[in-house]
Scaffold this active site. Structure first.
Site, PDB file in Angstrom:
ATOM      1  N   SER A 129       0.840  -1.197   0.000  1.00 46.15           N
ATOM      2  CA  SER A 129       0.000   0.000   0.000  1.00 46.15           C
ATOM      3  C   SER A 129       0.880   1.253   0.000  1.00 46.15           C
ATOM      4  O   SER A 129       1.691   1.442  -0.900  1.00 46.15           O
ATOM      5  CB  SER A 129      -0.931  -0.056   1.222  1.00 46.15           C
ATOM      6  OG  SER A 129      -1.827   1.011   1.191  1.00 46.15           O
ATOM      7  N   ASP A 185     -10.142  -4.974  -3.584  1.00 42.94           N
ATOM      8  CA  ASP A 185      -9.472  -3.805  -3.004  1.00 42.94           C
ATOM      9  C   ASP A 185     -10.327  -2.565  -3.227  1.00 42.94           C
ATOM     10  O   ASP A 185     -10.606  -2.185  -4.362  1.00 42.94           O
ATOM     11  CB  ASP A 185      -8.090  -3.655  -3.663  1.00 42.94           C
ATOM     12  CG  ASP A 185      -7.183  -2.686  -2.930  1.00 42.94           C
ATOM     13  OD1 ASP A 185      -7.676  -1.637  -2.487  1.00 42.94           O
ATOM     14  OD2 ASP A 185      -5.986  -2.983  -2.826  1.00 42.94           O
ATOM     15  N   HIS A 204      -8.119  -4.546   0.584  1.00 45.75           N
ATOM     16  CA  HIS A 204      -6.823  -3.867   0.575  1.00 45.75           C
ATOM     17  C   HIS A 204      -5.915  -4.308   1.725  1.00 45.75           C
ATOM     18  O   HIS A 204      -4.777  -4.724   1.503  1.00 45.75           O
ATOM     19  CB  HIS A 204      -7.080  -2.355   0.647  1.00 45.75           C
ATOM     20  CG  HIS A 204      -5.872  -1.515   0.490  1.00 45.75           C
ATOM     21  ND1 HIS A 204      -5.283  -1.284  -0.749  1.00 45.75           N
ATOM     22  CD2 HIS A 204      -5.121  -0.838   1.389  1.00 45.75           C
ATOM     23  CE1 HIS A 204      -4.239  -0.492  -0.583  1.00 45.75           C
ATOM     24  NE2 HIS A 204      -4.109  -0.211   0.704  1.00 45.75           N
TER      25      HIS A 204
END
Ligand SMILES: *[C@@H]1O[C@H](CO)[C@@H](O)[C@H](O)[C@H]1NC(C)=O
Ligand SMILES: *[C@@H]1O[C@H](CO)[C@@H](O)[C@H](O)[C@H]1NC(C)=O
Ligand SMILES: *[C@@H]1O[C@H](CO)[C@@H](O)[C@H](O)[C@H]1NC(C)=O
Length: 386
Positions: free
Chosen positions: A191, A336, A368
């Site tokens: 991320s 996600d 996510h």
């Protein structure tokens, strides 16, 4: 050579340990260690400006030594800056394998950088468990403050340059850290942390081509290839605090963006919005979760206006600055909600069409955070064969 490293290592430790013993860490904004020495601009990117030994935080199990380096780097306009990385080593042996772990600290606040939050015990990094895991494999771990000294969160150029220069600095840090000058490196990040890792891969040929032979592979989980797409995707969801955090991060290196942002926020929301520059992402997040951007930005779809878009074009879109040249493992959840899987599909397809070696694994139905974390469980052991 081996003996030399060991001897200089012990020499260095003896010199540095009394200074660091039980020191209460100071936040970066007031800690003189973070201030580059006068004239540092004339040093080359990746040169070490300062170093120190640090106490091992209780969260970092399995480390026998901890150090920090302040090194010369550049910001997104190629202006000089100085960045800190934190290194943990599993033993007193010289290190030949190093994991450069870019963490998702996701903050536009100087004092939320991992070099400080890890030491002060205030870090709530999703990757915190990865550090002991990598140490257990016998690797040294480096955790750079890749957003740069002012927290340029989601600025890909800053993030990539700072990550690359941290590897240069580590390669010449042997007499301090015990990292061998011929050590091999792997990059990992999920991320927000994948922003540092991915942009480093893109910018390597332009900025630090000499480190290519020492980089063996990269693990990228929960990639965020397109900042605009993320803004639209997280609006009103549990992750909506990423909008203020990212807008503030992007404003750090652009005065026109900062001016635009000052005028784009809803007047009675300005103080809570700008609180993100002093409060770390985990605490700030709770106050902006499940918020529609309409409640804090004056105009609908303000992020699509020309000022923010011109910055995002330069620093917020992956895949435009260069072709990665080392093997990559990409791990992504199909559900996600922070960055739609189609953005990562597109990036992977583009790279593959230019011959980049990518293993692309998708976690069906994972979102996510789950895919971002689980990718480390799946991906780290795959990279042991360095
Ligand atoms: C490590 O070596 C560099 C370059 O030779 C030197 O400038 C630095 O002072 C040394 N650091 C320590 C802690 O010995
Ligand atoms: C980024 O996302 C925006 C919003 O979804 C889209 O309009 C734009 O085409 C995307 N850019 C790229 C390069 O994929
Ligand atoms: C802020 O102002 C908007 C109108 O611009 C209003 O709808 C909203 O209720 C106000 N919020 C607070 C907390 O005063």
């Amino acid at each position: 050579m081996f003996l030399q490293i060991v001897l200089s290592l012990f020499g260095g430790l003896q010199l540095l340990q009394p200074v660091a013993a039980h020191a209460v860490p100071l936040p970066p904004s007031v800690d003189p260690f973070y201030q580059p020495p006068p004239g540092f601009e004339s040093r080359k990117p990746g040169e070490i400006l300062r170093s120190r030994a640090i106490d091992i935080p209780s969260s970092v199990t399995g480390a026998s030594r901890g150090h920090q380096l302040l090194y010369r780097s550049i910001d997104s306009h190629r202006n000089s800056d100085a960045v800190v990385t934190t290194i943990f080593a599993p033993s007193n042996e010289p290190c030949t394998e190093v994991l450069s772990l870019q963490t998702a600290y996701n903050s536009p606040a100087t004092d939320c950088a991992p070099s400080y939050t890890l030491r002060s015990g205030t870090a709530s990094l999703p990757e915190q468990d990865v550090i002991p895991m990598a140490l257990k494999y016998g690797w040294c771990v480096s955790i750079p403050d890749f957003e740069g000294p002012r927290g340029a969160y989601t600025n890909g150029l800053q993030s990539g340059y700072a990550t690359l220069d941290s590897i240069r600095a580590l390669s010449r840090s042997g007499n301090v850290t015990g990292i061998s000058s011929s050590a091999k490196f792997a990059l990992a990040g999920g991320s927000g942390g994948a922003i540092g890792s991915e942009w480093a891969l893109e910018l390597m040929h332009e900025h630090a081509p000499e480190i290519e032979e020492r980089l063996v592979g990269a693990l990228l989980t929960a990639l965020v290839p397109n900042v605009t797409s993320t803004f639209l995707s997280v609006d009103g969801t549990i992750s909506s605090s990423l909008i203020p955090l990212s807008l503030l991060g992007l404003s750090k290196q652009s005065s026109s963006f900062a001016d635009w942002l000052a005028g784009a926020t809803t007047p009675n929301q300005t103080s809570s919005f700008f609180a993100a520059t002093t409060s770390c992402a985990d605490k700030f997040g709770t106050s902006f979760s499940f918020r529609s951007s309409k409640s804090f930005l004056r105009r609908t779809n303000a992020v699509l206006e020309s000022v923010p878009q011109s910055t995002i074009e330069k620093v917020g879109l992956m895949g435009r600055h260069g072709r990665p040249s080392i093997p990559i493992l990409v791990y992504k959840g199909t559900q996600d909600r922070v960055s739609p899987v189609v953005d990562t599909d597109r990036l992977v397809t583009e790279y593959r069409s230019c011959g980049v070696q990518i293993e692309y694994r998708k976690a069906t139905n994972a979102g996510h955070s789950l895919a971002g974390s689980y990718g480390f469980v799946v991906g780290l052991p795959c990279r042991v064969d360095v």
